[in-house]
Motif scaffolding. Structure first.
Motif, PDB file in Angstrom:
ATOM      1  N   VAL A  89      44.437  37.469  31.873  1.00 47.01           N
ATOM      2  CA  VAL A  89      44.533  38.730  31.206  1.00 47.01           C
ATOM      3  C   VAL A  89      46.370  38.712  31.032  1.00 47.01           C
ATOM      4  CG1 VAL A  89      45.073  40.017  33.525  1.00 47.01           C
ATOM      5  CG2 VAL A  89      44.270  41.303  31.608  1.00 47.01           C
ATOM      6  N   LYS A  90      47.150  38.226  31.665  1.00 41.27           N
ATOM      7  CA  LYS A  90      48.714  38.088  31.456  1.00 41.27           C
ATOM      8  C   LYS A  90      48.793  37.457  30.064  1.00 41.27           C
ATOM      9  CE  LYS A  90      50.270  38.230  36.127  1.00 41.27           C
ATOM     10  NZ  LYS A  90      50.992  37.724  37.409  1.00 41.27           N
ATOM     11  N   ARG A  91      48.268  36.547  29.687  1.00 40.11           N
ATOM     12  CA  ARG A  91      48.425  35.892  28.607  1.00 40.11           C
ATOM     13  C   ARG A  91      48.081  36.603  27.379  1.00 40.11           C
ATOM     14  NH1 ARG A  91      45.943  30.129  27.037  1.00 40.11           N
ATOM     15  NH2 ARG A  91      44.177  31.080  28.128  1.00 40.11           N
ATOM     16  N   PHE A  92      46.821  37.360  27.474  1.00 42.30           N
ATOM     17  CA  PHE A  92      46.228  38.181  26.373  1.00 42.30           C
ATOM     18  C   PHE A  92      47.372  39.448  26.316  1.00 42.30           C
ATOM     19  CE2 PHE A  92      41.759  37.289  27.896  1.00 42.30           C
ATOM     20  CZ  PHE A  92      41.632  36.282  27.221  1.00 42.30           C
ATOM     21  N   LYS A  93      47.860  40.104  27.425  1.00 44.68           N
ATOM     22  CA  LYS A  93      48.826  41.120  27.068  1.00 44.68           C
ATOM     23  C   LYS A  93      50.099  40.821  26.596  1.00 44.68           C
ATOM     24  CE  LYS A  93      47.371  44.504  30.239  1.00 44.68           C
ATOM     25  NZ  LYS A  93      48.012  45.584  31.458  1.00 44.68           N
ATOM     26  N   GLU A  94      50.588  39.491  26.660  1.00 40.46           N
ATOM     27  CA  GLU A  94      51.805  39.122  26.041  1.00 40.46           C
ATOM     28  C   GLU A  94      51.726  38.968  24.428  1.00 40.46           C
ATOM     29  OE1 GLU A  94      52.528  35.494  28.321  1.00 40.46           O
ATOM     30  OE2 GLU A  94      53.300  36.691  30.077  1.00 40.46           O
ATOM     31  N   LYS A  95      50.438  38.492  23.898  1.00 35.40           N
ATOM     32  CA  LYS A  95      50.308  38.304  22.550  1.00 35.40           C
ATOM     33  C   LYS A  95      50.163  39.678  21.987  1.00 35.40           C
ATOM     34  CE  LYS A  95      48.155  33.958  22.962  1.00 35.40           C
ATOM     35  NZ  LYS A  95      47.020  33.239  22.876  1.00 35.40           N
ATOM     36  N   LEU A 117      29.169  32.631  31.750  1.00 34.99           N
ATOM     37  CA  LEU A 117      29.337  34.219  31.605  1.00 34.99           C
ATOM     38  C   LEU A 117      30.896  34.257  31.698  1.00 34.99           C
ATOM     39  CD1 LEU A 117      28.428  36.907  31.546  1.00 34.99           C
ATOM     40  CD2 LEU A 117      28.197  36.950  34.073  1.00 34.99           C
ATOM     41  N   SER A 118      31.522  33.597  32.492  1.00 32.23           N
ATOM     42  CA  SER A 118      33.124  33.773  32.611  1.00 32.23           C
ATOM     43  C   SER A 118      33.749  33.364  31.199  1.00 32.23           C
ATOM     44  CB  SER A 118      33.630  32.964  33.865  1.00 32.23           C
ATOM     45  OG  SER A 118      33.434  31.777  33.498  1.00 32.23           O
ATOM     46  N   LYS A 119      33.165  32.126  30.733  1.00 38.14           N
ATOM     47  CA  LYS A 119      33.765  31.677  29.314  1.00 38.14           C
ATOM     48  C   LYS A 119      33.502  32.791  28.295  1.00 38.14           C
ATOM     49  CE  LYS A 119      32.328  28.381  26.485  1.00 38.14           C
ATOM     50  NZ  LYS A 119      31.896  26.805  26.447  1.00 38.14           N
ATOM     51  N   GLU A 120      32.231  33.279  28.398  1.00 43.71           N
ATOM     52  CA  GLU A 120      31.782  34.300  27.194  1.00 43.71           C
ATOM     53  C   GLU A 120      32.501  35.424  27.342  1.00 43.71           C
ATOM     54  OE1 GLU A 120      29.976  35.827  23.867  1.00 43.71           O
ATOM     55  OE2 GLU A 120      30.281  33.813  24.694  1.00 43.71           O
ATOM     56  N   LEU A 121      32.817  36.029  28.645  1.00 45.75           N
ATOM     57  CA  LEU A 121      33.505  37.239  28.723  1.00 45.75           C
ATOM     58  C   LEU A 121      35.024  36.986  28.367  1.00 45.75           C
ATOM     59  CD1 LEU A 121      33.308  40.166  29.923  1.00 45.75           C
ATOM     60  CD2 LEU A 121      33.897  39.218  32.246  1.00 45.75           C
ATOM     61  N   THR A 122      35.690  36.046  28.916  1.00 45.23           N
ATOM     62  CA  THR A 122      37.120  35.867  28.403  1.00 45.23           C
ATOM     63  C   THR A 122      37.102  35.718  27.218  1.00 45.23           C
ATOM     64  OG1 THR A 122      37.259  34.421  30.680  1.00 45.23           O
ATOM     65  CG2 THR A 122      38.925  34.226  29.026  1.00 45.23           C
ATOM     66  N   ASN A 123      36.248  35.050  26.224  1.00 45.44           N
ATOM     67  CA  ASN A 123      36.357  34.917  24.907  1.00 45.44           C
ATOM     68  C   ASN A 123      36.279  36.232  24.117  1.00 45.44           C
ATOM     69  OD1 ASN A 123      37.061  32.118  24.642  1.00 45.44           O
ATOM     70  ND2 ASN A 123      34.896  31.562  24.624  1.00 45.44           N
ATOM     71  N   THR A 124      35.338  37.133  24.580  1.00 42.41           N
ATOM     72  CA  THR A 124      35.007  38.418  24.059  1.00 42.41           C
ATOM     73  C   THR A 124      36.059  39.118  24.258  1.00 42.41           C
ATOM     74  OG1 THR A 124      32.569  38.132  24.451  1.00 42.41           O
ATOM     75  CG2 THR A 124      33.364  40.556  24.142  1.00 42.41           C
ATOM     76  N   VAL A 125      36.734  39.281  25.600  1.00 43.35           N
ATOM     77  CA  VAL A 125      38.059  40.436  25.817  1.00 43.35           C
ATOM     78  C   VAL A 125      38.998  39.692  24.962  1.00 43.35           C
ATOM     79  CG1 VAL A 125      39.652  40.651  27.462  1.00 43.35           C
ATOM     80  CG2 VAL A 125      37.041  40.836  28.259  1.00 43.35           C
ATOM     81  N   GLU A 134      37.278  36.618  38.156  1.00 40.68           N
ATOM     82  CA  GLU A 134      38.533  35.947  38.463  1.00 40.68           C
ATOM     83  C   GLU A 134      39.325  35.380  37.216  1.00 40.68           C
ATOM     84  OE1 GLU A 134      37.224  32.983  41.364  1.00 40.68           O
ATOM     85  OE2 GLU A 134      37.429  34.525  42.971  1.00 40.68           O
ATOM     86  N   SER A 135      38.283  34.661  36.317  1.00 39.82           N
ATOM     87  CA  SER A 135      38.955  34.115  35.089  1.00 39.82           C
ATOM     88  C   SER A 135      39.371  34.951  34.261  1.00 39.82           C
ATOM     89  CB  SER A 135      37.383  33.476  34.337  1.00 39.82           C
ATOM     90  OG  SER A 135      37.773  32.966  33.226  1.00 39.82           O
ATOM     91  N   LEU A 136      38.775  36.275  34.211  1.00 35.12           N
ATOM     92  CA  LEU A 136      39.723  37.214  33.306  1.00 35.12           C
ATOM     93  C   LEU A 136      41.003  37.451  33.828  1.00 35.12           C
ATOM     94  CD1 LEU A 136      38.819  38.864  30.851  1.00 35.12           C
ATOM     95  CD2 LEU A 136      37.833  40.712  32.230  1.00 35.12           C
ATOM     96  N   PHE A 137      41.303  37.816  35.380  1.00 42.03           N
ATOM     97  CA  PHE A 137      42.556  38.138  35.651  1.00 42.03           C
ATOM     98  C   PHE A 137      43.333  36.962  35.248  1.00 42.03           C
ATOM     99  CE2 PHE A 137      40.498  41.540  38.590  1.00 42.03           C
ATOM    100  CZ  PHE A 137      41.238  42.574  37.586  1.00 42.03           C
ATOM    101  N   LYS A 138      43.012  35.671  35.473  1.00 40.74           N
ATOM    102  CA  LYS A 138      44.016  34.507  35.131  1.00 40.74           C
ATOM    103  C   LYS A 138      44.437  34.739  33.585  1.00 40.74           C
ATOM    104  CE  LYS A 138      41.857  31.442  38.368  1.00 40.74           C
ATOM    105  NZ  LYS A 138      41.142  30.271  38.697  1.00 40.74           N
TER     106      LYS A 138
END
Length: 75
Positions: free
Chosen positions: A69-75, A23-31, A63-67
């Motif tokens: 999220v910074k990388r997502f916002k920088e791109k 679930l955490s992997k799928e959620l992170t990829n989806t976001v 937790e995975s998403l918060f780890k």
């Protein structure tokens, strides 16, 4: 929006760790993909967990998403 995985066995007593990881992997990829399509969503995004049998899955996903999220916002 996500790639989606079908999991046949969703019994409460089986594989909480596996389900949480998937679930955490799928959620992170989806976001990540959502941010690529809708970059304005980086300012704020609401996620709702429905019918989730394991608090471990939600905790690990957040937790995975918060780890990431910074990388997502920088791109």
């Amino acid at each position: 929006m996500g790639n989606g995985h079908f999991v046949l066995n969703t019994d409460l007593g089986s594989n909480h760790d596996y389900m949480a990881k998937e679930l955490s992997k799928e959620l992170t990829n989806t976001v990540k993909k959502y941010f690529e399509v809708y970059p304005f969503a980086k300012d704020g995004l609401d996620i709702l967990f429905l019918y989730c049998n394991s608090f471990e899955a939600i905790t690990r996903s957040v937790e995975s998403l918060f780890k990431q999220v910074k990388r997502f916002k920088e791109k």
